[in-house]
Each structure stands twice: as C-alpha cells, then as structure tokens.
Scaffold this motif. Structure first.
Motif, mmCIF file in Angstrom:
data_model
loop_
_atom_site.group_PDB
_atom_site.id
_atom_site.type_symbol
_atom_site.label_atom_id
_atom_site.label_comp_id
_atom_site.label_asym_id
_atom_site.label_seq_id
_atom_site.Cartn_x
_atom_site.Cartn_y
_atom_site.Cartn_z
ATOM 1 N N ASP A 170 4.179 0.443 -8.803
ATOM 2 C CA ASP A 170 3.456 -0.814 -8.931
ATOM 3 C C ASP A 170 4.395 -1.995 -8.684
ATOM 4 O O ASP A 170 5.567 -1.825 -8.327
ATOM 5 C CB ASP A 170 2.792 -0.917 -10.305
ATOM 6 N N THR A 224 12.871 6.522 -2.638
ATOM 7 C CA THR A 224 11.690 6.700 -3.493
ATOM 8 C C THR A 224 11.930 7.781 -4.548
ATOM 9 O O THR A 224 11.349 7.734 -5.636
ATOM 10 C CB THR A 224 10.445 7.053 -2.663
ATOM 11 N N ALA A 227 2.165 1.721 -3.502
ATOM 12 C CA ALA A 227 1.104 2.116 -4.432
ATOM 13 C C ALA A 227 0.724 3.583 -4.245
ATOM 14 O O ALA A 227 0.480 4.310 -5.225
ATOM 15 C CB ALA A 227 -0.112 1.223 -4.245
ATOM 16 N N GLU A 228 0.700 4.040 -2.996
ATOM 17 C CA GLU A 228 0.344 5.437 -2.721
ATOM 18 C C GLU A 228 1.374 6.412 -3.288
ATOM 19 O O GLU A 228 1.087 7.595 -3.467
ATOM 20 C CB GLU A 228 0.204 5.653 -1.213
ATOM 21 N N ARG A 229 2.556 5.917 -3.556
ATOM 22 C CA ARG A 229 3.623 6.761 -4.105
ATOM 23 C C ARG A 229 3.850 6.505 -5.592
ATOM 24 O O ARG A 229 4.841 6.941 -6.169
ATOM 25 C CB ARG A 229 4.903 6.547 -3.295
ATOM 26 N N GLU A 255 7.152 13.142 -4.878
ATOM 27 C CA GLU A 255 5.897 13.894 -4.758
ATOM 28 C C GLU A 255 5.552 14.595 -6.071
ATOM 29 O O GLU A 255 4.383 14.648 -6.474
ATOM 30 C CB GLU A 255 6.038 14.927 -3.636
ATOM 31 N N LYS A 308 0.838 -1.202 0.000
ATOM 32 C CA LYS A 308 0.000 0.000 0.000
ATOM 33 C C LYS A 308 0.878 1.260 0.000
ATOM 34 O O LYS A 308 0.596 2.235 -0.713
ATOM 35 C CB LYS A 308 -0.914 -0.008 1.217
ATOM 36 N N PHE A 309 1.937 1.233 0.803
ATOM 37 C CA PHE A 309 2.872 2.361 0.861
ATOM 38 C C PHE A 309 3.435 2.658 -0.531
ATOM 39 O O PHE A 309 3.498 3.810 -0.962
ATOM 40 C CB PHE A 309 4.009 2.023 1.839
ATOM 41 N N LEU A 335 4.014 12.194 -8.571
ATOM 42 C CA LEU A 335 2.623 11.891 -8.217
ATOM 43 C C LEU A 335 1.693 13.038 -8.599
ATOM 44 O O LEU A 335 0.604 12.822 -9.133
ATOM 45 C CB LEU A 335 2.510 11.635 -6.711
#
Length: 642
Positions: free
Chosen positions: A150, A270, A145-147, A352, A142-143, A355
């Motif tokens: 995949d 990231t 995917a939120e960023r 960020e 989930k962490f 995204l």
C-alpha cells in the motif's frame, strides 16, 4: 578558489558527532571492557574482532591492520572522501554551519565530488517519490497494490516513479544547480543526441542506499509493454555506486542483523519489502548481480561473524535459483556464520508467498532448515543414477571437490560422512579419504610454496601476536632513538607499553612523575617516540581537554601517530586502574632504567681498572653508590621513592 574550513568549526564537528555512533553505521560494536567497544575491522578481512573504538577519546584503532584515528579519519577512509568532504558531511549530520576562511562560504564550490553526487541522488529520490502520486504513475501504484504494497509500504521504502518523458528529472536537477557533467557522472542522466536525457523513464523506482543510509543508486522496474529495456534497470557503475558492494535494504536491516546475528538474503526489491512487512526485518538483496565476496564483507562486519550467526538464502526453486544457490555455496567458506537455504513450496519467492499465504508463511520460510552445503550437494547428486556403481562413482567425483574446499577439517570430515550417506556408499571412510586426498591436491596445486607455519602465541593474546609480527618487526621511525626491536614477550617492553597507555588515557594517575622520565628510559624505539610526543605536546601534567589531539599532532609521522592512537584505545591490563597500579608501572620502568645504568657504570669501572684517573674513578664510584641506593629505595618504598 574556496578557502579552508575554520579550525574551530572542524573541532566543533569532531566533538559533536560521537565516533561510536558513526562507526556503528558500518559495523556491529560490542563491549570490549574499559569503556571501549570492538568489532570486525572494515578495512581488512579478519575472523576475530581487533578493531576498537574509544567513545570517551573519540578514537578508533585496529590492532590487526593498524588503521586508526578520529571520527573524521574513519569517514575519510571508509567512504573515500577528502578531509573537507568529510567535515562537510559530518557537519550536515550535526546541523553545524561551517565557516570558510580566505574566500567565505560557497556551498556550490565547497562540496566535493562524492557529496555532490549523493546530494543529486537525494534530490532525485524525493522527486521520484513525489511523482508516484501523479496521474501518469497509476500503472506503478497498481503494480505495487497487486503485490500487496500500500501507500505506507511505498513510503517506508522510498519507492517512487520516473516520468516517461525524455528529460524531466534532468531539467529538474539542473534547476537545483547540478551541472550536466555531474548528472552524467551520477548515472541519473545519460548522453542523448541533443544533450543529457533521463536514464530512467516510465519506471517504478527503488532507491538503493549504502550502509550509512545515503542514496547511491536506483533500481528501476519496467511497467509498460512498449518499454524495450530490460525488466530491471539499475544505476551503472559510478564513483559512488558499485553493484558488487551494495545490498538493497541494508540501511533498514543493519540494526536488526547486528542485534540477532542473522541475515536473510533474498533476490529482489519486492522480496525485501515483503519480508520486512512480514516481520523479517533482517532481509536484504543484491542489486542486479550475484551474491559475492564484497557482499560477504558487509554482512560479516554486521554479524560479528561468529559461530552463532546465521545467514539464510532464499532462492527461487527453478534452475536459475538453484544455480544461484550453488554460487553462494562457492563463497560459503568466507563466513564463520552457518549458512542455510530456504525454498518456498511451489517455488514461490517471498513476495508471492506473502500474497498467497500471508505474513506468517514468510516468517516460517526463513527459519533455518537446510544447510547450504547439504542443498548444494543434493543438487549435484540428484543428477546421477545412484542405483549403479558407475553413477555413484561419477557423483562422488563431482561432489568430493566441493566438500574438499571446506577449510575446517572437522567440518570437512562431518560433511564427507554425510555425502557418503547421500550416495549410499557404506564405506564412509573411503569417501572421507577421497575428500582428504582431493583437499591436499587442491592445496598443493593452488599454493606457491610450503604453507606457513602457525604463529607462536605471544604474551597478551592474539592481538599482541599480530602486533609483534606486524609493524614492530619493521624498522623504527627515524624520529625514534636507536635501541632493541620491540618484543612483547619482554617484561620491560610490556611495562613500558602499560605506562604509556596510562600516560595517554589516565594522565592524572602518573603525573607529575611521568614528565620527569627521559626518552631514554623507554628501550623500545616506537615507545621512545611516543614518549617524545607527550613531551612535545606539553607533558601529561594538567592535561587539557585536547591533550590526546595535541599528542597525536606532535607525532613526526603517520607510524608514530598510529601507535599513539593504538595506545590511547587499547585496554589497560588491570582489573583496577588506580594510583597503586600506575605507581607500580612507574617504578618498574624507572627501576629497569636505573639497573641498566648501574650495569653500564660497572662496565666503566672494569675498563678503568685500579690504575685509572683517581678523580674519574671516584666520580664513577660515587655515581654507582647513589644509583645503588636509589634502586634499593625503589624496591623497598615503591612509588614513594620516585
């Protein structure tokens, strides 16, 4: 105790792994002419490449620090491995199964410490990857995917998950044959009250690889509120992991960094992922420490640090990011590359930004815009009230020492003029003089004596100047005959060097004449020692495939062996290397030797005088006549007279 590796297997490993492929994992190589490649030496700091690799001979040599040898020697030196560890590592890469004498093959005992620790990390990395698919790792998926990452992205970067239990990985690695001592030493486990426990528990895991692609550590991101540890937890310092000497993503980015002479330095794992997925494949990051001198050394070797190279730093727009940028500027002068800073709108980091605005925004972010020095100075200047004389003076007092640290005088002058503009001081020469005054003061205060005078250029360019000022100023090895010190401005020594290079690199062009040359025909002691090595190895005539190895093995010590390697790698100074050129070098060396002998005999005649022993006088006169005729024949007929 385990036995030694079979000699035939060592040779097979040496032949199977091309030296240029191995060296290219650590630095950028470019064409040096004559079939050789060159790059910035990984064993000492230098601004212009003096490190050469000869793929055809399987040798490397640095004309700056004198390190040299074959593929095995390179890996031993750069990764601090033993001989057997290096052979085992290269054998694994080449798919060669090694045989061991006096004890047979026992992998558990044969592998050295570094190889065992790297193997443990390799197994751990795969274990963490497998765990990312577990139900427990849902929070980690989930962490990601939120960023915007995949499953394919996670797989590309080897992202995994460490289970929340106390010793899942520890028990798994024990089952793979690793000892508790190895697990603690590797940093994968730590001491608990009842024995080793996992260091990383319930976290998202990023493998950290060295330039060669080996996993040497991990970065672990906290996922749960009940985890009382730091947000990011990295592998501690271990025999294979030094945080100041690793860059996350360097294994993926190195080829493109070398290809385009550009590197993008970001702050987190990231951010590296976001950049690479957005097409910025030159992105790397430090691992829990500030960007420093050791990181610069890694990048410089890949960038072939020159005026066209670019290093772009991306930092958050907050105070911490600005502080990081100023720290980076402190090291800016260690680059020949131009350095820039990129700060995203609204202070977003690359992850960020991707995204919020997509891949194109990330690609645009890292286009060079603001030079790092300009950003650093503006951060200083903005703290002062430039509307007042006192404010401008205070800003100048803080900013001028920064500009004064710029080593290039022309650049220092240019930046000083720009600083005057930032401060609104119309008398730019006042600022230039102030910066120059501080620069002189810094030099006088930091130095321990007068600055050394620039070295006078020697024949043959910069590399020759380094050599003339380097090992050849030292005493000749004990195995070499006595004689004058080597001086590359001497035509005799230059020709002797060329002839030895031909004998090592193109023995068929100088054979069989070369093998008839005496050691005393080489006036430089180091060259005489190399000539002796060729003789001890069986001569240049009909040189076998392992000829160079035999000559290197015949060397009496490391100094002579290093010179053999150097001469075997150095480019021959001729546009066309053929029998005509080789013959000219043979004649030149022989003719000088004959002329020296003629002068010696003329001195003997003078000492004997008219009243010397008639038989001795006749013999000396006869030798003089024969040598004079031979010298004349060499001058007239060239190589045909040899």
């Amino acid at each position: 105790m385990a036995g030694r590796i079979n000699d035939d297997d060592v040779k097979a490993v040496r032949d199977a792994v091309p030296i240029d492929a191995v060296v290219s994992e650590y630095l950028q190589l470019r064409n040096a002419g004559g079939g050789n490649l060159k790059g910035l030496c990984p064993f000492h700091d230098e601004k212009s490449p003096s490190f050469q690799v000869s793929p055809s001979k399987g040798l490397f040599h640095c004309f700056g620090c004198q390190e040299g040898g074959d593929t095995i020697a390179f890996v031993m030196k750069i990764d601090h491995l033993s001989f057997s560890e290096t052979v085992e590592r290269l054998a694994a890469k080449a798919g060669i199964t090694l045989r061991y004498e006096e004890g047979g093959y026992n992998p558990g005992h044969q592998r050295g410490e570094r190889i065992r620790l790297v193997e443990a990390h390799k197994v751990a990395a795969q274990y963490y990857i497998d765990q990312l698919d577990s139900p427990e790792a849902e929070i980690g998926r989930k962490f990601l995917a939120e960023r915007g990452f995949d499953q394919a992205a996670a797989a590309h970067f080897g992202v995994g998950y460490s289970p929340a239990g106390w010793d899942h990985l520890t028990r798994f690695l024990r089952g793979k044959g690793f000892s508790d001592k190895e697990l603690i030493l590797s940093g994968l486990s730590q001491d608990g009250r009842r024995g080793p426990i996992d260091r990383f528990r319930g976290r998202l895991m990023w493998p950290i690889r060295d330039v060669g692609g080996d996993v040497v550590g991990f970065g672990a991101r906290k996922l749960r509120e009940d985890d009382n540890g730091p947000k990011y937890l990295n592998t501690p310092e271990t025999p294979i992991y030094k945080k100041s000497q690793v860059l996350y993503g360097i294994d993926l980015a190195k080829k493109d960094i070398a290809k385009v002479s550009r590197a993008v330095v970001v702050e987190g794992y990231t951010d590296v992922m976001a950049c690479h997925l957005a097409g910025v494949t030159t992105a790397i990051a430090t691992c829990g420490t500030a960007f420093g001198g050791d990181h610069i050394k890694i990048l410089r070797r890949l960038l072939m640090d020159n005026g066209s190279a670019r290093v772009i730093f991306t930092f958050d727009g907050d105070a911490a990011g600005q502080k990081a940028a100023l720290r980076a500027f402190e090291d800016d002068q260690k680059f020949a590359a131009e350095t820039y800073i990129a700060i995203a709108p609204d202070g977003m980091d690359p992850c960020e930004l991707r995204l919020a605005k997509g891949d194109q925004a990330v690609a645009e972010l890292v286009e060079p815009r603001t030079p790092l020095f300009e950003f650093a100075l503006r951060q200083i200047v903005r703290r002062y009230d430039l509307e007042t004389p006192a404010g401008r003076a205070a800003a100048l007092d803080e900013a001028a020492p920064i500009v004064a640290r710029i080593k290039n005088i022309a650049s220092q002058h240019e930046v000083a003029v720009q600083l005057a503009g930032m401060l609104g001081i119309l008398d730019t020469q006042f600022v230039v003089r102030r910066v120059g005054q501080i620069a002189r003061w810094q030099r006088d205060r930091g130095g321990r004596g007068a600055a050394p005078a620039p070295a006078a250029p020697q024949h043959g360019g910069a590399s020759h100047a380094r050599r003339a000022a380097g090992e050849y100023g030292a005493p000749a090895p004990s195995s070499a005959p006595s004689g004058p010190a080597l001086n590359l401005r001497s035509p005799a020594h230059r020709t002797e060097r060329e002839l030895l290079k031909l004998a090592l690199q193109r023995p068929e062009l100088v054979s069989p004449a070369f093998d008839a040359y005496g050691v005393d025909e080489f006036t430089a002691p180091p060259y005489a020692a190399v000539r002796q090595c060729v003789q001890d190895a069986g001569g240049a005539t009909g040189a076998p495939d392992d000829y160079l190895s035999a000559v290197r093995e015949a060397a009496p010590d490391d100094t002579v062996r290093a010179l053999v390697t150097e001469l075997a790698v150095e480019t021959i100074f001729a546009k066309v290397v053929d029998e005509v050129y080789a013959g000219a070098q043979l004649v030149s060396v022989r003719l000088r030797a004959v002329d020296r002998r003629i002068r010696d005999i003329q001195g003997s005649l003078a000492r004997l005088g008219a009243h010397g022993d008639p038989a001795q006088l006749a013999a000396v006169q006869n030798e003089l006549w024969v040598l004079t005729q031979y010298a004349q024949s060499l001058r007239t007929n060239g190589a045909d007279a040899l």
